[in-house]
Design a protein around this motif. Structure first.
Motif: not given
Length: 408
Positions: A179-183, A63-72, A363-364
């Motif tokens: 994994l479970s946080d990112r996906v 998403p525009a302006g996303w900061q940090g590692d991808p989650v969800d 896990q996801v």
């Protein structure tokens, strides 16, 4: 870029002229070419690319302006490797459809409120090193790095050596604790491996479950000798016990309403005028539930030991991989059906084929879409999906993606 243009861009990679099938084995030249193609597709769409510690490729739309590692994240994709002389659709259809779906969503001016990823899992088929879903199994921790690195191909090359030759560091392999946080959800589109959709004249289906399945190595050891000079009564020929076991497996599968296949064989010393000293045979067995699968393999193993004893043959049976039943969760299935409500009632089907979605399900949240295969044939050059059904699959995936990234 349209689905058709994306599809055409990889059609010749790894194709074997003599058979028309594909030989896209893990970490081969064809596999590396497809990895470059994946990176190129991501770059054309302004997506960042990550190759994780297990060789899986992730292309990110943030998403525009996303900061940090991808989650969800909403994740979709499949794999790019093939079985020996396999078809064009098993695996690549999901990856191509994922990029095509993103193009369709962007053409509507839609921006995501959550991260989106296209993933290509490494070595799903296990055609080179003998264990399926290596990339996803390593990522979830189902496969330990030390075992994976010791796997060997038919030429004796270990996975560790293959990774090194491909410029990767084999010491990086291991589970992904994020994994479970990112996906947030993984939705895999795949060509149907069977004819259920063709029989009901439907282009798409949603998966309900994956049958439990596994691979077992049967090693029959006898005594090498001269094919002409050795009396029949003096022979310890492991081929006899093996052949009898193949028939036993077929009969047992019919009894248990399951499937059992000996499809890979290695004969030593493999001479036309020599009695074999050893037969290595791989059993692939699948059933509707885990108790049935256990009974099936136990029966085949018990009968194989009887055949071996009768022919004075030694037998060793080792489980190389066993995957439990996967029942896809109801919530993602319900959301997919809601997103595709404009298509009417969509069939819900189980599958006996294994997939990365099944591995990740531990896990996801996971789900699968199937695209009709009118031939019912898979793992063969005759594998097929009509262009209009493939486009319908990409459009359906785009509708599912839209629902997940626009509705909190």
């Amino acid at each position: 870029m349209t689905f058709d243009a994306l599809w055409d861009s990889i059609l010749e990679v790894g194709r074997e002229p003599a058979t028309g099938g594909y030989r896209r084995f893990a970490w081969s030249d064809a596999d590396l070419t497809l990895r470059e193609w994946f990176i190129g597709c991501a770059g054309e769409r302004g997506m960042s690319v990550e190759e994780d510690r297990n060789g899986n490729l992730w292309a990110w739309w943030l998403p525009a302006g996303w900061q940090g590692d991808p989650v969800d994240a909403f994740v979709t994709g499949s794999h790019l490797d093939s079985v020996p002389d396999g078809g064009a659709y098993d695996g690549p259809l999901g990856v191509v459809s994922a990029f095509a779906a993103i193009d369709l969503v962007r053409a509507q001016g839609i921006e995501p409120h959550r991260p989106v990823a296209v993933v290509a899992f490494s070595d799903e088929e296990g055609a080179r090193f003998g264990v399926a879903c290596v990339g996803s199994q390593l990522t979830t921790g189902a496969l330990k790095p030390e075992r994976a690195l010791a796997l060997r191909d038919a030429d004796g090359i270990t996975l560790a050596e293959a990774l090194t030759r491909a410029g990767r560091n084999p010491r990086h392999l291991g589970a992904d604790p994020t994994l479970s946080d990112r996906v947030g959800v993984y939705v895999e589109l795949h060509v149907e491996q069977g004819r259920a959709l063709d029989l009901v004249d439907q282009p798409l289906a949603v998966a309900s479950a994956i049958w439990p399945h596994g691979r077992w190595l049967f090693t029959f050891t006898g005594e090498a000798n001269h094919a002409g000079a050795t009396r029949l009564i003096d022979r310890r020929d492991p081929m006899l016990a093996y052949a009898s076991t193949v028939h036993t497996a077929r009969q047992a599968a019919e009894l248990h309403a399951a499937v059992a296949t000996f499809g890979k064989l290695r004969v030593l010393p493999n001479g036309a005028n020599a009695i074999p000293s050893e037969i290595l045979a791989w059993l692939d067995a699948r059933a509707t539930d885990e108790p049935t699968l256990t009974r099936l393999v136990e029966q085949i193993t018990s009968e194989a030991h009887k055949h071996a004893a009768g022919d004075r043959i030694e037998l060793r049976v080792e489980a190389e991989s066993i995957t439990p039943i996967v029942e896809f969760p109801a919530a993602p299935r319900a959301r997919i059906n809601r997103a595709l409500g404009h298509l009417g009632d969509i069939p819900v089907l189980p599958t006996a084929a294994g997939h990365d979605a099944g591995i990740l399900s531990a896990q996801v949240p996971t789900a699968m879409l199937f695209v009709r295969n009118p031939t019912g044939i898979s793992h063969s050059p005759a594998e097929y999906a009509r262009p209009e059904d493939c486009r319908a699959g990409a459009e359906a995936l785009a509708a599912v993606l839209t629902d997940w990234i626009t509705v909190p």
